[in-house]
Design an enzyme around this catalytic site. Sequence first.
Site, PDB file in Angstrom:
ATOM      1  N   HIS A  81       0.837  -1.208   0.000  1.00  0.00           N
ATOM      2  CA  HIS A  81       0.000   0.000   0.000  1.00  0.00           C
ATOM      3  C   HIS A  81       0.873   1.260   0.000  1.00  0.00           C
ATOM      4  O   HIS A  81       0.992   1.957   1.003  1.00  0.00           O
ATOM      5  CB  HIS A  81      -0.957  -0.007   1.202  1.00  0.00           C
ATOM      6  N   ASP A 121      -5.947   5.101  -1.167  1.00  0.00           N
ATOM      7  CA  ASP A 121      -5.253   4.448  -0.032  1.00  0.00           C
ATOM      8  C   ASP A 121      -4.342   5.432   0.688  1.00  0.00           C
ATOM      9  O   ASP A 121      -3.351   5.033   1.323  1.00  0.00           O
ATOM     10  CB  ASP A 121      -4.424   3.251  -0.516  1.00  0.00           C
TER      11      ASP A 121
END
Length: 480
Positions: free
Chosen positions: A218, A259
């Site tokens: 991420h 994200d």
Amino acid sequence: MEVCCQLPVLPLDRPIPKHVLIRRGAISLCSSSALFGGPAPRQLSKRRGAVSYDSSDQTALYIRMLDVRGRAKTGSESKRPERQELHTEQYCDCREINYAAIAAANSERPVSVVRNLHRTLSLRRCSNSSQPLHVSPPENRAFLLDLPKATCMLKRLGRWNFNIFLFDQLSDGKSLLGLTYHLFHEYGLLDLFQLDPLKLRGFLVMVQENYHSQNPYHNAIHAADVTQALYCFLQEPKLSESLTSCDILLALLAAVTHDLDHPGVNQTFLIKTNHYLAKLYKNTSVLENHHWRSAVGLLRKSGLLSHLPAEDRLGLEERLGSLILATDISRQNEFVLDFRARLERSDLDLSIAENRHFILQMALKCADICNPCRPWEHSRLWGRRVTQEFFSQGDIERTQGLNVSVLCDRNTNTVAQIQISFMSFVVEPLFIEWTRFSDTQLSQTMLRHLTLNKARWSRPDEADQEEQTRRSRPDQSKRT
Ligand SMILES: [Zn+2]
């Protein structure tokens, strides 16, 4: 530790910039605007409207995870720098996770590298509007387009086999910034929405830097990959013929920020450790809510949309939230079932704004989990990265005496097992419905890669290779 859930307020009472006052082309984005009715995007550039400014809207919610890398080493010393800063910034519930020690114990990387993983998750209240928020100095904004090899790759941005890892290397780690800036230009969004190029660049620099580069998965490269995949979907006939410029602006903003400030652990971890974000968002879509509110904070801080009427900005922010919240994987079945039902009822008239928004939610969801539908070499690399992040979380949980979360135990899971399950139960059902909606060459290519990649992960030699990788790590169960 008692958790303070009071929301931080960031004053944004800056004067209206001169260049905004002299503009003639501010476009209204309110719900009554023709922008939501779907006129031909090119016509919009000819619109002229008055600039309005809502002086009452001078506050912004801004929450972010604070990176304190390089401040202090260990123990009580590590808290001193934060205390010293309390006169300008207030921190609530700084929950430290010693990534460095855990990563050093598990990783094959040198200690000097993993030491930089030390991170504190913090709620930061900015009490000074002039306080910079992780903005690079001007000299660091040297732009991607100065890098000819990366620029050359942008010609192939619409191809499904686009190599985002190579692009990130060639763009000196600025893949998200360069790719998104290019797409804003390609769609003519700067002219259509009268966006200030410097504010756009400043916004994207902040977005790029507020992804955690230490996360194996991420990080900003994942955000760039999702944005590139979404761009491929936006080129599909059904979408390109129906989406408005406002839809495209929102879709790109959502992909880029979906994200933002991801801590590298999942919601389960935040809940079981009583993290303040879990309490703040009542254990529901905790990370997605945080990504959304962080995105809003950076949008307001950058002033990118500050020339738009307040009502329109708020409308954009709400729709942005709706798109980002749709990426919550725990809501996967809900969306897939809704998608299937709408397809069976032929209830997806894309001249209706609500339907276009739903399709953008589905497109973003597909882009977010499309790794198994990429060519094998890219797909395998993403699979390893996400598993590495899962296992790192499991190591932390084991060290802290917590139950190790599902899929996070390196002693009982393998990359191949995790990937095959993910493909079968999450990715395949979604992409089957997407292909029913948009049965194109791209959709068929994605399904073909999915089938081939699943078969590849099932091969004994591949499984053995991944098993060796897993076993080469220290056995944490013996340490605790
Ligand atoms: Zn994502």
